[in-house]
Design a protein around this motif. Structure first.
Motif, PDB file in Angstrom:
ATOM      1  N   ALA A  71     -23.375  80.774  12.835  1.00 30.09           N
ATOM      2  CA  ALA A  71     -24.773  81.213  12.899  1.00 30.09           C
ATOM      3  C   ALA A  71     -25.725  80.130  12.396  1.00 30.09           C
ATOM      4  O   ALA A  71     -26.833  79.982  12.902  1.00 30.09           O
ATOM      5  N   ILE A  72     -25.271  79.353  11.407  1.00 28.22           N
ATOM      6  CA  ILE A  72     -26.159  78.365  10.799  1.00 28.22           C
ATOM      7  C   ILE A  72     -26.661  77.347  11.820  1.00 28.22           C
ATOM      8  O   ILE A  72     -27.753  76.791  11.674  1.00 28.22           O
ATOM      9  N   TRP A  73     -25.885  77.103  12.876  1.00 29.35           N
ATOM     10  CA  TRP A  73     -26.395  76.165  13.886  1.00 29.35           C
ATOM     11  C   TRP A  73     -26.715  76.850  15.215  1.00 29.35           C
ATOM     12  O   TRP A  73     -27.509  76.331  15.999  1.00 29.35           O
ATOM     13  N   VAL A  74     -26.137  78.036  15.453  1.00 32.60           N
ATOM     14  CA  VAL A  74     -26.464  78.742  16.697  1.00 32.60           C
ATOM     15  C   VAL A  74     -27.901  79.245  16.660  1.00 32.60           C
ATOM     16  O   VAL A  74     -28.632  79.150  17.658  1.00 32.60           O
ATOM     17  N   LEU A  75     -28.343  79.742  15.501  1.00 27.83           N
ATOM     18  CA  LEU A  75     -29.706  80.281  15.422  1.00 27.83           C
ATOM     19  C   LEU A  75     -30.771  79.202  15.647  1.00 27.83           C
ATOM     20  O   LEU A  75     -31.683  79.404  16.451  1.00 27.83           O
TER      21      LEU A  75
ATOM     22  N   ALA B 112     -26.244  72.259  25.517  1.00 23.70           N
ATOM     23  CA  ALA B 112     -24.944  72.852  25.834  1.00 23.70           C
ATOM     24  C   ALA B 112     -23.823  71.829  25.762  1.00 23.70           C
ATOM     25  O   ALA B 112     -22.645  72.203  25.823  1.00 23.70           O
ATOM     26  N   ASN B 113     -24.166  70.562  25.630  1.00 18.00           N
ATOM     27  CA  ASN B 113     -23.174  69.482  25.725  1.00 18.00           C
ATOM     28  C   ASN B 113     -22.286  69.749  26.934  1.00 18.00           C
ATOM     29  O   ASN B 113     -21.039  69.744  26.836  1.00 18.00           O
ATOM     30  N   ALA B 114     -22.943  69.995  28.062  1.00 21.46           N
ATOM     31  CA  ALA B 114     -22.251  70.487  29.258  1.00 21.46           C
ATOM     32  C   ALA B 114     -21.254  69.461  29.791  1.00 21.46           C
ATOM     33  O   ALA B 114     -21.603  68.298  29.980  1.00 21.46           O
ATOM     34  N   PRO B 115     -20.009  69.893  30.017  1.00 20.63           N
ATOM     35  CA  PRO B 115     -18.989  68.967  30.529  1.00 20.63           C
ATOM     36  C   PRO B 115     -19.144  68.734  32.031  1.00 20.63           C
ATOM     37  O   PRO B 115     -18.297  69.146  32.831  1.00 20.63           O
ATOM     38  N   LEU B 116     -20.227  68.072  32.417  1.00 25.08           N
ATOM     39  CA  LEU B 116     -20.473  67.833  33.844  1.00 25.08           C
ATOM     40  C   LEU B 116     -19.520  66.781  34.383  1.00 25.08           C
ATOM     41  O   LEU B 116     -19.195  65.808  33.687  1.00 25.08           O
ATOM     42  N   PRO B 117     -19.069  66.923  35.637  1.00 24.69           N
ATOM     43  CA  PRO B 117     -18.322  65.827  36.269  1.00 24.69           C
ATOM     44  C   PRO B 117     -19.217  64.589  36.379  1.00 24.69           C
ATOM     45  O   PRO B 117     -20.442  64.730  36.541  1.00 24.69           O
ATOM     46  N   LEU B 169     -22.576  57.704  21.262  1.00 25.51           N
ATOM     47  CA  LEU B 169     -21.210  57.355  21.701  1.00 25.51           C
ATOM     48  C   LEU B 169     -20.188  57.441  20.564  1.00 25.51           C
ATOM     49  O   LEU B 169     -19.102  57.996  20.747  1.00 25.51           O
ATOM     50  N   PRO B 170     -20.520  56.927  19.374  1.00 24.79           N
ATOM     51  CA  PRO B 170     -19.487  56.954  18.327  1.00 24.79           C
ATOM     52  C   PRO B 170     -19.458  58.239  17.506  1.00 24.79           C
ATOM     53  O   PRO B 170     -18.665  58.319  16.568  1.00 24.79           O
ATOM     54  N   LEU B 171     -20.287  59.215  17.846  1.00 31.05           N
ATOM     55  CA  LEU B 171     -20.363  60.407  17.000  1.00 31.05           C
ATOM     56  C   LEU B 171     -19.075  61.215  17.078  1.00 31.05           C
ATOM     57  O   LEU B 171     -18.612  61.569  18.157  1.00 31.05           O
ATOM     58  N   LYS B 172     -18.509  61.503  15.916  1.00 27.86           N
ATOM     59  CA  LYS B 172     -17.320  62.346  15.863  1.00 27.86           C
ATOM     60  C   LYS B 172     -17.530  63.549  14.952  1.00 27.86           C
ATOM     61  O   LYS B 172     -16.908  64.589  15.136  1.00 27.86           O
ATOM     62  N   ILE B 177     -23.070  65.942  15.901  1.00 28.58           N
ATOM     63  CA  ILE B 177     -23.160  66.385  17.298  1.00 28.58           C
ATOM     64  C   ILE B 177     -24.048  67.627  17.400  1.00 28.58           C
ATOM     65  O   ILE B 177     -24.868  67.753  18.318  1.00 28.58           O
ATOM     66  N   VAL B 178     -23.915  68.525  16.432  1.00 28.60           N
ATOM     67  CA  VAL B 178     -24.762  69.724  16.426  1.00 28.60           C
ATOM     68  C   VAL B 178     -26.237  69.330  16.303  1.00 28.60           C
ATOM     69  O   VAL B 178     -27.106  69.903  16.978  1.00 28.60           O
TER      70      VAL B 178
END
Lengths: 204, 206
Positions: A71-75, B112-117, B169-172, B177-178
């Motif tokens: 929730a902490i990042w979905v909201l 969405a970080n959508a996994p597009l082709p 690119l290097p983000l893990k 990422i969020v």
């Protein structure tokens, strides 16, 4: 080592200076023409210009932090989108009856959730927050004035909203400590009280 | 001695009175067409923000996708500018709608970080480049100077895209990422508001 106290005259002068600044007329209004979407700064100031919006945005972040992952990042991810959709509806003129009551209720409900540390499934939390986001966004969208640069104005608006969430999340992170949990719940109580006042104003 | 000083003073006054433009300042000389293109890109958020968003998305999708888009986007931008040179015109409302749609779509993809082709990602980059390149030079006649302006824009797109993609690119770490994805949702929100502005005010919205 002890410091010598400031002379009485100097202390009086400092106090007089502070009082003088407090009495200065505050509304300079030197640059931004009121009621126009001039640009980034006026957009940034729009969401932070109303306490009813501020307390709700911060409460969303605090509740998300209390609930933890996800929730902490979905909201914060979904709320701006739903709010912007509400803004879109407001901009295109779709009516949303009772928007002011909905905004006031958001303070009451979100504050109560933080106060009671209410836990619910993610879908329910997202739905509650989303509905209130719609009301907030609609009010903002309906009020948005024409201006010179809607893109920068909207960017400032969205950024300010997101940063208010971030403030709430940062405050909410205090719950890791026992005393912090009490502070957050007290904050939730304050939000709820503010919401009740706004609700009273909306219905009378 | 006094005569020498007088002569020097006379020459100095004469030089000072010469009616000549210094050409020392940019207000007179301009920046030159290449820098005009670079400036235009840098000072136009409707250009630079989608490029940064697409680059962040490409970085999240990995180096192979990022390399493809790094080539596709500037080339499409140049192609869009060349189409504009041909005299083709698009209604202003269409370009405004395209800008709002670009913000919503790219922000949504990033959120969405959508996994597009890769093919679809390249198609999205090509569409963005064609539209923005066309919009930037719409109504501009073809000339050597304007071609250099377009080259300046293309170079800016390339550099900004490469720099922004190298950030993600290097983000893990999950939280990083969020954070990028939250930025994407803000961008999509911005696009929704822009769509509302266009709906209410038409082509004069922005």
């Amino acid at each position: 080592m002890t410091r010598a106290p400031l002379p009485v005259a100097l202390r009086c002068a400092i106090a007089a200076l502070v009082l003088g600044f407090l009495l200065l007329p505050g509304a300079a209004q030197a640059h931004i023409v009121k009621g126009e979407a001039i640009g980034f700064v006026s957009g940034f100031l729009h969401p932070v210009s109303g306490l009813d919006h501020i307390i709700a945005m911060v409460a969303v972040g605090m509740w998300g932090a209390q609930l933890g992952r996800p929730a902490i990042w979905v909201l914060p991810l979904t709320f701006p989108l739903v709010m912007a959709f509400g803004g879109f509806l407001g901009l295109i003129g779709v009516p949303l009856p009772g928007a002011e009551i909905g905004i006031a209720l958001s303070g009451v409900v979100l504050g109560a959730a933080v106060l009671s540390q209410f836990r619910a499934p993610l879908w329910l939390v997202a739905t509650i927050v989303g509905i209130f986001g719609l009301f907030h966004g609609h009010a903002h969208g309906a009020e948005m004035p024409p201006g010179h640069n809607p893109l920068l104005y909207s960017a400032g608006f969205v950024l300010a909203t997101g940063l208010l969430h971030l403030c709430g999340i940062v405050i909410g992170l205090l719950h890791r400590w026992r005393w912090g949990g009490y502070v957050i719940r007290a904050g939730g109580g304050a939000v709820m009280a503010g919401g009740l006042i706004f609700l009273w104003q909306a219905v009378t | 001695m006094a005569g020498g000083a007088l002569r020097i003073a006379a020459v100095a006054i004469g030089l000072a009175a010469l009616p000549a433009i210094a050409h020392a300042h940019l207000v007179v000389t301009g920046m030159g067409p290449i820098y005009d293109g670079i400036d235009h890109f840098g000072l136009s958020p409707e250009d630079s923000i989608p490029v940064v968003a697409l680059a962040l998305f490409a970085g999240l999708r990995g180096p192979a996708t990022a390399r493809l888009l790094l080539a596709a986007l500037p080339l499409a931008w140049l192609a869009g500018g060349m189409i504009a040179f041909s005299g083709a015109a698009a209604p202003a409302i269409g370009l405004s709608v395209a800008t709002a749609v670009a913000f919503v779509v790219l922000g949504g993809l990033l959120a969405a970080n959508a996994p597009l082709p890769p093919v679809v990602s390249v198609a999205a980059a090509a569409a963005l480049g064609l539209v923005r390149g066309f919009a930037d030079l719409s109504g501009t006649p073809f000339s050597g100077g304007h071609l250099l302006t377009l080259a300046g824009m293309g170079a800016s797109v390339f550099v900004v895209f490469a720099l922004a993609a190298s950030l993600t690119l290097p983000l893990k770490r999950f939280w990083m990422i969020v954070a990028v994805r939250v930025g994407g949702s803000w961008l999509a929100a911005l696009g929704l508001l822009l769509a509302g502005w266009v709906w209410r005010y038409g082509a004069r919205a922005f």
